[in-house]
Design a protein around this motif. Structure first.
Motif, short mmCIF file in Angstrom:
data_model
loop_
_atom_site.label_atom_id
_atom_site.label_comp_id
_atom_site.label_asym_id
_atom_site.label_seq_id
_atom_site.Cartn_x
_atom_site.Cartn_y
_atom_site.Cartn_z
N GLY A 250 6.83 -6.29 -12.88
CA GLY A 250 7.93 -6.95 -12.15
C GLY A 250 7.52 -7.68 -10.90
O GLY A 250 8.35 -7.91 -10.01
N LEU A 251 6.25 -8.07 -10.79
CA LEU A 251 5.81 -8.78 -9.58
C LEU A 251 6.35 -10.22 -9.54
O LEU A 251 6.53 -10.86 -10.59
N PRO A 252 6.59 -10.77 -8.35
CA PRO A 252 7.00 -12.17 -8.24
C PRO A 252 5.90 -13.10 -8.76
O PRO A 252 4.71 -12.76 -8.72
N PHE B 102 12.78 -9.79 -6.42
CA PHE B 102 12.10 -9.37 -7.65
C PHE B 102 11.99 -7.85 -7.66
O PHE B 102 11.42 -7.25 -6.73
N SER B 103 12.52 -7.23 -8.70
CA SER B 103 12.48 -5.77 -8.83
C SER B 103 11.42 -5.36 -9.85
O SER B 103 11.28 -5.99 -10.90
N GLY B 104 10.66 -4.34 -9.51
CA GLY B 104 9.61 -3.86 -10.40
C GLY B 104 9.33 -2.38 -10.18
O GLY B 104 10.08 -1.69 -9.48
N SER B 105 8.22 -1.92 -10.76
CA SER B 105 7.87 -0.50 -10.61
C SER B 105 6.36 -0.33 -10.62
O SER B 105 5.62 -1.13 -11.20
N ILE B 106 5.94 0.75 -9.93
CA ILE B 106 4.54 1.16 -9.94
C ILE B 106 4.48 2.53 -10.64
O ILE B 106 5.23 3.46 -10.25
N VAL B 107 3.64 2.64 -11.63
CA VAL B 107 3.52 3.90 -12.38
C VAL B 107 2.09 4.41 -12.27
O VAL B 107 1.13 3.67 -12.51
N ALA B 108 1.97 5.69 -11.87
CA ALA B 108 0.65 6.35 -11.79
C ALA B 108 0.62 7.52 -12.78
O ALA B 108 1.56 8.34 -12.82
N SER B 109 -0.42 7.58 -13.60
CA SER B 109 -0.52 8.65 -14.61
C SER B 109 -1.95 9.17 -14.68
O SER B 109 -2.91 8.42 -14.50
N ASN B 110 -2.08 10.51 -14.94
CA ASN B 110 -3.39 11.12 -15.13
C ASN B 110 -3.39 12.11 -16.29
O ASN B 110 -4.26 12.98 -16.39
N GLY B 111 -2.38 12.00 -17.16
CA GLY B 111 -2.26 12.88 -18.31
C GLY B 111 -1.50 14.14 -18.02
O GLY B 111 -1.24 14.94 -18.93
N ILE B 112 -1.18 14.38 -16.77
CA ILE B 112 -0.42 15.56 -16.39
C ILE B 112 1.01 15.10 -16.09
O ILE B 112 1.23 14.31 -15.16
N LEU B 113 1.93 15.55 -16.90
CA LEU B 113 3.31 15.09 -16.75
C LEU B 113 3.98 15.79 -15.58
O LEU B 113 3.64 16.95 -15.27
N PRO B 114 4.95 15.17 -14.94
CA PRO B 114 5.40 13.80 -15.27
C PRO B 114 4.56 12.75 -14.56
O PRO B 114 3.89 13.04 -13.58
N ASP B 115 4.61 11.50 -15.09
CA ASP B 115 3.97 10.39 -14.38
C ASP B 115 4.71 10.14 -13.06
O ASP B 115 5.91 10.42 -12.93
N ALA B 116 4.03 9.58 -12.10
CA ALA B 116 4.66 9.19 -10.83
C ALA B 116 5.14 7.73 -10.95
O ALA B 116 4.40 6.87 -11.44
N PHE C 253 10.52 -0.70 -6.85
CA PHE C 253 10.51 -1.53 -5.63
C PHE C 253 11.28 -2.83 -5.85
O PHE C 253 11.54 -3.24 -6.99
N THR C 254 11.63 -3.43 -4.75
CA THR C 254 12.20 -4.78 -4.75
C THR C 254 11.46 -5.59 -3.70
O THR C 254 11.43 -5.20 -2.52
N ILE C 255 10.85 -6.68 -4.12
CA ILE C 255 10.15 -7.57 -3.21
C ILE C 255 11.00 -8.83 -3.03
O ILE C 255 11.34 -9.51 -4.01
N VAL C 256 11.36 -9.10 -1.79
CA VAL C 256 12.11 -10.33 -1.49
C VAL C 256 11.12 -11.37 -0.97
O VAL C 256 10.46 -11.16 0.05
N ILE C 257 11.05 -12.47 -1.69
CA ILE C 257 10.17 -13.57 -1.28
C ILE C 257 11.03 -14.63 -0.59
O ILE C 257 11.88 -15.27 -1.21
#
Length: 305
Positions: A19-21, A43-57, A61-65
């Protein structure tokens, strides 16, 4: 634009961004969002962090340009004194945008609501000015301009002359406009009807004495030497003759000198003919004088030519 994404937890950790601008990108190796935004907006988006251990983080976010102002209309055009003027200023960028204008010619003004320059120029010349658009996001947009206001073309606007009869007392103005007053008129070529004259103020005046058709060209010169001409054909028609006769003194007495005056108007050339004067005593009349008195027994006649 640059933003570092920081995560914690049991390694290895994989980070993805959506979801990046437009113009921004995510580098998974350095975990940074970088680039130059190419489009204003939210612009609305998300950052997802995963390492195989649930739940993912996940971090939404919303970035206003925001976008600095930009003037997208062309510079104000030139014009001419006395002509209606309208110029629309168009801008882009994050709202609200304030637009100011300076240096306008006399007769023109700026409307900040409609963002238009309008009016009627009243003075010729070259006028430098500036349009500035601002919305708090640097840099301000600036457009420098020079509006040239031209002098209207010099023309003679009197296109024809009224009918004229021989013997008329003529006073007809020939009118010019444009250029730079004052004006001076003269006769460039051709022939004026006898009895008429053309003065420097553009006035055709006099009493025409000879019927006919006459063609002449009038010229006007303004104060800076610009010239304009117009050719006229004028028809002098034969006038309607009028005859007036007067005796003075009237009545008179025996032995008193009497002056008879005959006046002919509206005719061309030299008049010729006879004028006959009849004299009668008081209380009598001659045959040519209407009335109720009796006709004189002996009317005296005297002819004058």
């Amino acid at each position: 634009y640059s933003h570092q994404v920081t995560v914690s937890g049991t390694a290895p950790i994989t980070v993805s961004v959506s979801g990046l601008p437009p113009g921004l990108q995510f580098n998974a190796g350095t975990r940074t969002i970088t680039g130059t935004p190419t489009q204003a907006g939210s612009f609305s988006g998300s950052i997802v962090a995963s390492n195989g251990i649930l739940p993912d983080a996940q971090q939404n976010f919303t970035i206003v340009i925001n976008q600095a102002p930009r003037i997208v209309s062309g510079p104000p055009p030139d014009s001419t004194v006395g002509f209606l003027y309208v110029h629309q200023i168009s801008v882009t960028g994050t709202q609200p945008i304030t637009v100011t204008v300076s240096g306008l010619p006399a007769g023109l003004s700026y409307n900040p609501v409609s963002r238009t320059i309008g009016g009627t120029p009243t003075k010729a010349g070259s006028y430098p000015g500036t349009i500035v658009a601002s919305n708090g996001i640097p840099p301000n947009a600036q457009q420098n301009f020079t509006i040239v206001i031209h002098t209207p073309p010099l023309v003679i606007v009197t296109t024809s002359l009224p009918p004229i009869h021989g013997g008329d007392n003529v006073s007809v103005p020939i009118v010019a406009q444009g250029g730079v007053p004052p004006y001076a008129f003269d006769l460039l070529s051709g022939e004026l009807p006898p009895g008429l004259a053309f003065d420097p103020q553009g006035l055709l005046k006099g009493v025409p004495t000879l019927p006919g058709t006459y063609t002449f060209t009038a010229r006007v010169t303004d104060s800076v030497g610009t010239r304009a001409t117009h050719t006229y054909t004028i028809v002098i028609a034969k006038g309607t003759p009028g005859f007036a006769f007067d005796l003075a003194p009237n009545p008179s007495v025996i032995g008193q000198a009497v002056v008879a005056t005959a006046t002919l108007t509206g005719a061309a050339g030299v008049a010729a003919g006879d004028v006959e004067v009849w004299l009668a005593q008081s209380g009598e009349r001659c045959p040519t004088v209407p009335g109720s008195e009796p006709v004189a027994v002996a009317c005296q006649s005297e002819r004058s030519q």
